[in-house]
Design an enzyme around this catalytic site. Sequence first.
Site, PDB file in Angstrom:
ATOM      1  N   SER A  73       0.862  -1.502  -0.321  1.00 39.90           N
ATOM      2  CA  SER A  73       0.383  -0.173  -0.055  1.00 39.90           C
ATOM      3  C   SER A  73       1.122   1.429   0.052  1.00 39.90           C
ATOM      4  O   SER A  73       2.388   0.986   0.636  1.00 39.90           O
ATOM      5  CB  SER A  73      -1.072   0.394   1.192  1.00 39.90           C
ATOM      6  OG  SER A  73      -1.470   1.223   1.385  1.00 39.90           O
ATOM      7  N   TYR A  90      -1.864  -1.239  10.440  1.00 41.42           N
ATOM      8  CA  TYR A  90      -2.142  -1.525   9.370  1.00 41.42           C
ATOM      9  C   TYR A  90      -0.841  -0.853   8.290  1.00 41.42           C
ATOM     10  O   TYR A  90      -0.479  -1.554   7.936  1.00 41.42           O
ATOM     11  CB  TYR A  90      -3.151  -0.360   8.457  1.00 41.42           C
ATOM     12  CG  TYR A  90      -3.936  -1.037   7.419  1.00 41.42           C
ATOM     13  CD1 TYR A  90      -4.142  -2.557   7.002  1.00 41.42           C
ATOM     14  CD2 TYR A  90      -3.034   0.286   6.654  1.00 41.42           C
ATOM     15  CE1 TYR A  90      -4.678  -2.188   5.242  1.00 41.42           C
ATOM     16  CE2 TYR A  90      -3.782   0.036   5.112  1.00 41.42           C
ATOM     17  CZ  TYR A  90      -3.946  -0.856   4.657  1.00 41.42           C
ATOM     18  OH  TYR A  90      -4.497  -0.834   3.191  1.00 41.42           O
TER      19      TYR A  90
HETATM   20  N1  LIG Z   1      -8.572  -0.026  -0.687  1.00 43.09           N
HETATM   21  C1  LIG Z   1      -7.467   0.833  -0.407  1.00 43.09           C
HETATM   22  O1  LIG Z   1      -7.375   1.583  -0.113  1.00 43.09           O
HETATM   23  C2  LIG Z   1      -6.452  -0.024  -0.504  1.00 43.09           C
HETATM   24  C3  LIG Z   1      -4.942   1.343  -0.368  1.00 43.09           C
HETATM   25  C4  LIG Z   1      -3.892   0.155  -0.659  1.00 43.09           C
HETATM   26  C5  LIG Z   1      -3.694  -1.191  -0.772  1.00 43.09           C
HETATM   27  N2  LIG Z   1      -5.090  -1.602  -0.158  1.00 43.09           N
HETATM   28  C6  LIG Z   1      -4.706  -3.609  -0.251  1.00 43.09           C
HETATM   29  O2  LIG Z   1      -5.953  -4.020  -0.853  1.00 43.09           O
HETATM   30  C7  LIG Z   1      -5.460  -5.454  -0.600  1.00 43.09           C
HETATM   31  C8  LIG Z   1      -7.489  -5.812  -0.909  1.00 43.09           C
HETATM   32  O3  LIG Z   1      -8.248  -5.112  -0.088  1.00 43.09           O
HETATM   33  P1  LIG Z   1      -9.256  -4.133  -1.035  1.00 43.09           P
HETATM   34  O4  LIG Z   1      -9.439  -2.439  -0.907  1.00 43.09           O
HETATM   35  O5  LIG Z   1     -10.100  -4.796  -1.985  1.00 43.09           O
HETATM   36  O6  LIG Z   1     -10.654  -4.152   0.528  1.00 43.09           O
HETATM   37  P2  LIG Z   1     -11.906  -5.153   0.081  1.00 43.09           P
HETATM   38  O7  LIG Z   1     -12.702  -5.406  -0.657  1.00 43.09           O
HETATM   39  O8  LIG Z   1     -11.925  -5.541   1.936  1.00 43.09           O
HETATM   40  O9  LIG Z   1     -11.159  -6.508   0.653  1.00 43.09           O
HETATM   41  C9  LIG Z   1      -9.974  -7.725   0.468  1.00 43.09           C
HETATM   42  C10 LIG Z   1     -10.918  -8.571   0.865  1.00 43.09           C
HETATM   43  O10 LIG Z   1      -9.696  -9.632   1.918  1.00 43.09           O
HETATM   44  C11 LIG Z   1     -10.532 -10.905   2.149  1.00 43.09           C
HETATM   45  N3  LIG Z   1     -10.149 -11.833   4.045  1.00 43.09           N
HETATM   46  C12 LIG Z   1      -9.995 -10.000   4.970  1.00 43.09           C
HETATM   47  N4  LIG Z   1      -9.680 -11.205   5.835  1.00 43.09           N
HETATM   48  C13 LIG Z   1      -9.165 -12.506   5.346  1.00 43.09           C
HETATM   49  C14 LIG Z   1      -8.780 -13.524   5.853  1.00 43.09           C
HETATM   50  N5  LIG Z   1      -8.408 -13.235   7.062  1.00 43.09           N
HETATM   51  N6  LIG Z   1      -8.902 -14.197   5.118  1.00 43.09           N
HETATM   52  C15 LIG Z   1      -9.495 -14.707   4.203  1.00 43.09           C
HETATM   53  N7  LIG Z   1      -9.947 -14.098   3.543  1.00 43.09           N
HETATM   54  C16 LIG Z   1      -9.546 -12.186   4.115  1.00 43.09           C
HETATM   55  C17 LIG Z   1     -12.434 -10.360   2.143  1.00 43.09           C
HETATM   56  O11 LIG Z   1     -12.717 -11.326   2.345  1.00 43.09           O
HETATM   57  P3  LIG Z   1     -13.321 -11.807   4.207  1.00 43.09           P
HETATM   58  O12 LIG Z   1     -14.167 -10.485   4.288  1.00 43.09           O
HETATM   59  O13 LIG Z   1     -14.895 -12.362   3.142  1.00 43.09           O
HETATM   60  O14 LIG Z   1     -12.643 -12.607   3.895  1.00 43.09           O
HETATM   61  C18 LIG Z   1     -12.032  -9.604   1.257  1.00 43.09           C
HETATM   62  O15 LIG Z   1     -12.436 -10.044   0.160  1.00 43.09           O
HETATM   63  C19 LIG Z   1      -5.721  -5.084   0.858  1.00 43.09           C
HETATM   64  O16 LIG Z   1      -4.183  -6.232   0.695  1.00 43.09           O
HETATM   65  C20 LIG Z   1      -5.955  -4.150   1.542  1.00 43.09           C
HETATM   66  O17 LIG Z   1      -4.451  -3.292   2.534  1.00 43.09           O
HETATM   67  C21 LIG Z   1      -6.351  -1.599  -0.436  1.00 43.09           C
END
Ligand SMILES: NC(=O)c1ccc[n+]([C@@H]2O[C@H](COP(=O)([O-])OP(=O)(O)OC[C@H]3O[C@@H](n4cnc5c(N)ncnc54)[C@H](OP(=O)(O)O)[C@@H]3O)[C@@H](O)[C@H]2O)c1
Length: 250
Positions: free
Chosen positions: A142, A155
């Site tokens: 990130s 985080y």
């Molecule tokens: N959104 C942003 O602004 C942003 C920015 C930089 C980096 N990121 C990174 O991008 C990645 C994806 O995030 P996103 O933004 O797409 O958010 P998201 O829509 O909440 O996706 C996260 C996914 O991870 C799964 N997950 C969470 N905990 C888990 C666990 N213990 N076991 C298995 N699956 C799990 C969730 O599904 P379940 O809840 O059903 O398990 C969900 O499908 C993350 O690593 C995040 O840190 C996001």
Amino acid sequence: MNKMRLSGNKILITGGATGIGFAIARAFHSLGNDILICGRRKDRLDEATKFLPGTKSFRCDISSPEDRSRMYAFMADRFGEINILVNNAGIQRPADFLTGEDGMKYFHEEISTNLEAQLCMLAHFVPMLSKKSPAAVVNVSSGLGFVPLSRFPVYSATKAAIHSLTLSLRHQLKGTDIGVFELIPPTVYDTELKGKTLDKTDWMSSSSDVAAALVHGMETGESEIAVGAARRWNRASRDELDSIFDEINR
Ligand SMILES: NC(=O)c1ccc[n+]([C@@H]2O[C@H](COP(=O)([O-])OP(=O)(O)OC[C@H]3O[C@@H](n4cnc5c(N)ncnc54)[C@H](OP(=O)(O)O)[C@@H]3O)[C@@H](O)[C@H]2O)c1
């Protein structure tokens, strides 16, 4: 850096049912790859596989060693060996040191999901990937791994650790055919990370922008794939990092 062939792969995408993971699954699905997604919520996994015919899913809490073992067994029986691992699943929780243990109650969950589980996946899959060619690991860090947002200290620290880990991993694997990619998204407005979608601003990207950047970066052999506003953060000098820190932590 290894350029990747982007079709005909077998790919595990953790957290592939929603947000950035789902956008990556959709992009690779359209390019002709076999995909397995995992996550904790069965309804979201079912919805995603309905949308991406042929994609398999497995309900798994990646922070649980038992769940990970069950997923590895499922993969051996029903999916086969992968040649690409996308370490994407992650959670983000606020933490407040001044309120003591109560304000810090999520930190184990964040560390075990965002860091420990990624390490366990690497320990399990890297030996398998080392026998494939081509092969790749994608670690999703990130922009906050480069400049922390103090409301989310744990985080941000897990994402800094993912960056550091990816540098070491790439160095250790330099004699192999495994490409090691770090995907560095900025704030993404259309995911579930913050519990709700955000109102889009200029410095945010969409999950499909992030997936498109990943595909392009893997195709061209870019090892650190920073997207949108995160490009500035990824290459900033120490003085610039300090001023970005002040900007985002006002
Ligand atoms: N959104 C942003 O602004 C942003 C920015 C930089 C980096 N990121 C990174 O991008 C990645 C994806 O995030 P996103 O933004 O797409 O958010 P998201 O829509 O909440 O996706 C996260 C996914 O991870 C799964 N997950 C969470 N905990 C888990 C666990 N213990 N076991 C298995 N699956 C799990 C969730 O599904 P379940 O809840 O059903 O398990 C969900 O499908 C993350 O690593 C995040 O840190 C996001």
